[in-house]
Design a protein around this motif. Structure first.
Motif, PDB file in Angstrom:
ATOM      1  N   ASN A 244       5.148   1.462  12.890  1.00 57.37           N
ATOM      2  CA  ASN A 244       4.032   1.010  12.059  1.00 57.37           C
ATOM      3  C   ASN A 244       3.067   2.166  11.791  1.00 57.37           C
TER       4      ASN A 244
ATOM      5  N   HIS B  44       4.706  -9.081   9.346  1.00 53.49           N
ATOM      6  CA  HIS B  44       3.721  -9.172   8.260  1.00 53.49           C
ATOM      7  C   HIS B  44       3.419  -7.789   7.697  1.00 53.49           C
ATOM      8  N   GLN B  45       3.223  -6.824   8.585  1.00 49.78           N
ATOM      9  CA  GLN B  45       2.947  -5.455   8.132  1.00 49.78           C
ATOM     10  C   GLN B  45       4.119  -4.910   7.329  1.00 49.78           C
ATOM     11  N   THR B  46       5.328  -5.097   7.843  1.00 43.76           N
ATOM     12  CA  THR B  46       6.524  -4.579   7.174  1.00 43.76           C
ATOM     13  C   THR B  46       6.680  -5.197   5.790  1.00 43.76           C
TER      14      THR B  46
ATOM     15  N   ILE C 239      -3.474  -5.807   4.567  1.00 43.29           N
ATOM     16  CA  ILE C 239      -2.775  -5.501   5.815  1.00 43.29           C
ATOM     17  C   ILE C 239      -3.793  -5.295   6.934  1.00 43.29           C
TER      18      ILE C 239
ATOM     19  N   ASN D 172       2.497   3.836   8.121  1.00 47.00           N
ATOM     20  CA  ASN D 172       1.175   3.799   7.510  1.00 47.00           C
ATOM     21  C   ASN D 172       0.703   5.204   7.149  1.00 47.00           C
TER      22      ASN D 172
ATOM     23  N   ARG E 253       4.101  -3.606   3.480  1.00 49.07           N
ATOM     24  CA  ARG E 253       4.421  -2.194   3.225  1.00 49.07           C
ATOM     25  C   ARG E 253       5.565  -2.080   2.217  1.00 49.07           C
TER      26      ARG E 253
ATOM     27  N   ARG F 288      -7.765   2.407   9.147  1.00 49.44           N
ATOM     28  CA  ARG F 288      -6.333   2.218   9.383  1.00 49.44           C
ATOM     29  C   ARG F 288      -5.872   3.058  10.569  1.00 49.44           C
TER      30      ARG F 288
ATOM     31  N   ASP G 257      -4.300   1.543  13.934  1.00 49.93           N
ATOM     32  CA  ASP G 257      -2.956   1.898  14.397  1.00 49.93           C
ATOM     33  C   ASP G 257      -2.980   2.455  15.815  1.00 49.93           C
TER      34      ASP G 257
ATOM     35  N   ASP H 134      -4.152  -7.520  10.278  1.00 48.49           N
ATOM     36  CA  ASP H 134      -4.134  -6.883  11.600  1.00 48.49           C
ATOM     37  C   ASP H 134      -5.383  -7.250  12.390  1.00 48.49           C
TER      38      ASP H 134
END
Length: 176
Positions: free
Chosen positions: A13, A145-147, A50, A17, A150, A98, A102, A54
């Motif tokens: 991730n 969800h992130q994937t 995103i 990012n 992205r 971000r 991360d 998160d």
């Protein structure tokens, strides 16, 4: 095994990012904010979504009985009010947020235990409904969800002439 998988996903991730934000940084403010008919409108809108997701999920995870110290800074953030909220209209501020998020995700993944992941988590969803679900599966959803978003961003950036490079998780799975 879930813990090891989530540690891999957290590092993946973070790396993805960085690639996305590097490509997005090559665009003008107007290009970032242009409505591209994506679910969250623009590249900036999708990047913000995103971060919203998160923030909401990690704030829920912070209520886990294990009390993950890695999430203390995320707990202190203002909770987004809606899923399409623009937390940062400025790309530099969004990029900084971000990077901090991360780092917290990577640290969070190292604090997880298999026992933590096997427990239920009670939380209130964005519609105000009380939920109780398997914590490990919620963490899996968090990374999925992130994937998902992205993937949308890779298309939007490609339409702007930006190549995000290799995005396959397989490249990051270590050899045995």
């Amino acid at each position: 095994m879930m813990k090891q998988s989530f540690e891999l996903m957290a590092r993946y991730n973070q790396m993805m990012n960085r690639q996305l934000y590097y490509c997005a940084a090559q665009l003008s403010d107007e290009q970032l904010k242009r409505d591209r008919q994506a679910f969250f409108g623009s590249i900036l809108g999708t990047l913000n979504h995103i971060l919203v997701g998160d923030t909401l999920w990690l704030q829920r995870f912070a209520a886990h009985p294990s009390g993950f110290s890695s999430l203390d800074k995320v707990k202190a953030l203002a909770a987004p009010k809606q899923l399409d909220e623009i937390i940062h209209d400025n790309f530099a501020a969004l990029s900084e947020a971000r990077n901090a998020m991360d780092a917290a995700i990577v640290e969070f993944s190292t604090q997880l235990t298999e026992q933590d992941l096997s427990q239920p988590l009670s939380y209130v969803n964005s519609k105000g409904l009380s939920q109780q679900k398997h914590f490990g599966l919620l963490v899996q959803h968090f990374f999925n969800h992130q994937t998902h978003h992205r993937g949308q961003l890779s298309t939007l950036l490609s339409q702007c002439g930006q190549d995000i490079g290799v995005s396959d998780l397989l490249v990051h799975i270590p050899e045995l």
